[in-house]
Design a protein around this motif. Structure first.
Motif, PDB file in Angstrom:
ATOM      1  N   VAL A 112       0.854  -1.185   0.000  1.00  0.00           N
ATOM      2  CA  VAL A 112       0.000   0.000   0.000  1.00  0.00           C
ATOM      3  C   VAL A 112       0.892   1.238   0.000  1.00  0.00           C
ATOM      4  O   VAL A 112       1.754   1.391   0.870  1.00  0.00           O
ATOM      5  N   ASN A 113       0.678   2.116  -0.980  1.00  0.00           N
ATOM      6  CA  ASN A 113       1.491   3.319  -1.137  1.00  0.00           C
ATOM      7  C   ASN A 113       0.733   4.554  -0.656  1.00  0.00           C
ATOM      8  O   ASN A 113      -0.469   4.695  -0.900  1.00  0.00           O
ATOM      9  N   LEU A 126      -7.637  10.695   0.612  1.00  0.00           N
ATOM     10  CA  LEU A 126      -6.293  10.186   0.368  1.00  0.00           C
ATOM     11  C   LEU A 126      -6.405   8.969  -0.541  1.00  0.00           C
ATOM     12  O   LEU A 126      -7.173   8.043  -0.255  1.00  0.00           O
ATOM     13  N   VAL A 127      -5.659   8.962  -1.627  1.00  0.00           N
ATOM     14  CA  VAL A 127      -5.645   7.834  -2.551  1.00  0.00           C
ATOM     15  C   VAL A 127      -4.469   6.935  -2.170  1.00  0.00           C
ATOM     16  O   VAL A 127      -3.315   7.361  -2.213  1.00  0.00           O
ATOM     17  N   TRP A 174      -3.889  -2.057  -8.098  1.00  0.00           N
ATOM     18  CA  TRP A 174      -5.074  -1.255  -7.794  1.00  0.00           C
ATOM     19  C   TRP A 174      -4.626   0.205  -7.681  1.00  0.00           C
ATOM     20  O   TRP A 174      -4.475   0.744  -6.593  1.00  0.00           O
ATOM     21  N   ILE A 175      -4.412   0.827  -8.837  1.00  0.00           N
ATOM     22  CA  ILE A 175      -3.798   2.155  -8.852  1.00  0.00           C
ATOM     23  C   ILE A 175      -4.569   3.176  -9.702  1.00  0.00           C
ATOM     24  O   ILE A 175      -4.163   4.332  -9.805  1.00  0.00           O
ATOM     25  N   GLU A 176      -5.675   2.768 -10.306  1.00  0.00           N
ATOM     26  CA  GLU A 176      -6.417   3.672 -11.181  1.00  0.00           C
ATOM     27  C   GLU A 176      -7.303   4.607 -10.346  1.00  0.00           C
ATOM     28  O   GLU A 176      -8.101   4.145  -9.535  1.00  0.00           O
ATOM     29  N   GLN A 217     -11.423  -0.337 -13.916  1.00  0.00           N
ATOM     30  CA  GLN A 217     -11.369  -1.782 -13.696  1.00  0.00           C
ATOM     31  C   GLN A 217     -10.612  -2.127 -12.417  1.00  0.00           C
ATOM     32  O   GLN A 217     -10.996  -3.025 -11.683  1.00  0.00           O
ATOM     33  N   ASN A 218      -9.525  -1.419 -12.156  1.00  0.00           N
ATOM     34  CA  ASN A 218      -8.725  -1.658 -10.951  1.00  0.00           C
ATOM     35  C   ASN A 218      -8.591  -0.355 -10.151  1.00  0.00           C
ATOM     36  O   ASN A 218      -7.518   0.274 -10.151  1.00  0.00           O
ATOM     37  N   PRO A 219      -9.674   0.067  -9.482  1.00  0.00           N
ATOM     38  CA  PRO A 219      -9.644   1.351  -8.773  1.00  0.00           C
ATOM     39  C   PRO A 219      -8.728   1.328  -7.557  1.00  0.00           C
ATOM     40  O   PRO A 219      -8.608   0.316  -6.866  1.00  0.00           O
ATOM     41  N   ALA A 220      -8.072   2.451  -7.311  1.00  0.00           N
ATOM     42  CA  ALA A 220      -7.223   2.589  -6.128  1.00  0.00           C
ATOM     43  C   ALA A 220      -8.095   2.809  -4.899  1.00  0.00           C
ATOM     44  O   ALA A 220      -9.132   3.479  -4.972  1.00  0.00           O
TER      45      ALA A 220
END
Length: 249
Positions: free
Chosen positions: A67-68, A144-145, A160-162, A172-175
């Motif tokens: 997790v970033n 915060l994303v 999961w970075i979009e 498709q792969n939401p953050a």
């Protein structure tokens, strides 16, 4: 009659396929890594959150999560809660602009937390929550994303970075996104010290007035009883004198 039955069958079949597609797509849309606060995540305060990680594969298990954290809104404190079977590693990075927190200058902030399976894993049809203590949350942001990377034991990696764009469909792969609520006056969900002092002073003043009123009432009652006692005494003396005169006569 036969044609009508065939048409009805085709319509029912098409409807069933469409419904199945909706169910499958809905399951896929909701089965993604997310962040959920435990209680309130107020601006300028501290919060405990859970990173929820579902396993989306039928033939593989999740063995790693990264997790970033955004450095444009840095967090000086990010502490993972120990989880049996998982090893957590906190990574910090230098800040281009130091933070001032509780009178101290912070030159680095947490940029990443990585959990690696150490005797455990997230199997098919399962999910795992990874608790974190965060703070101090930014005061100049509404969310915060937290971009996440999920790794399976078959070496597959899902990013999961979009980021969600306003007015657009969910990617498709939401953050994971942590929504921040409005800041409380003391950043801890309580009233400000001055407000508490004013409230206490108000209560003290009201109590003093009540005590004064009670004292005045008691004093008035005592005076009335005293007057009644004097009158009773005078009446008793008069009655005694009158009785003495009658006996003499």
């Amino acid at each position: 009659m036969t044609v009508s039955r065939v048409s009805a069958t085709r319509v029912a079949l098409a409807g069933g396929i469409a419904l199945s597609s909706v169910v499958l797509l809905s399951g896929t849309a909701f089965a993604h890594v997310s962040v959920q606060p435990q209680g309130e995540a107020a601006k300028g305060g501290y919060a405990t959150v859970n990173i929820k990680v579902p396993n989306e594969r039928d033939d593989a298990s999740t063995v790693k999560l990264e997790v970033n954290f955004p450095l444009d809104h840095p967090l000086a404190s990010v502490m993972p809660q120990p989880i049996p079977g998982w090893k957590a590693e906190v990574t910090k990075s230098k800040l281009s602009k130091p933070l001032e927190l509780h009178g101290k200058t912070i030159n680095e902030a947490v940029s990443k937390v990585t959990w690696t399976a150490d005797g455990s894993k997230i199997g098919p049809g399962q999910f795992q929550q990874f608790p974190l203590s965060l703070g101090q949350l930014p005061e100049d942001a509404d969310q915060l994303v937290l971009k996440a990377i999920q790794t399976y034991d078959n070496k597959e990696v899902v990013r999961w970075i979009e980021e969600q764009k306003e007015g657009a469909e969910e990617p498709q792969n939401p953050a994971p996104v942590l929504k921040l609520s409005a800041a409380s006056e003391d950043h801890h969900g309580g009233a400000a010290p001055s407000a508490k002092a004013d409230d206490k002073a108000g209560h003290d003043e009201a109590d003093a007035k009540k005590e004064t009123a009670a004292a005045d009432s008691s004093d008035t009652t005592a005076r009335i009883l005293g007057v009644i006692g004097i009158l009773v005494g005078v009446a008793g003396v008069a009655f005694g004198l009158l009785s003495g005169r009658r006996r003499s006569a």
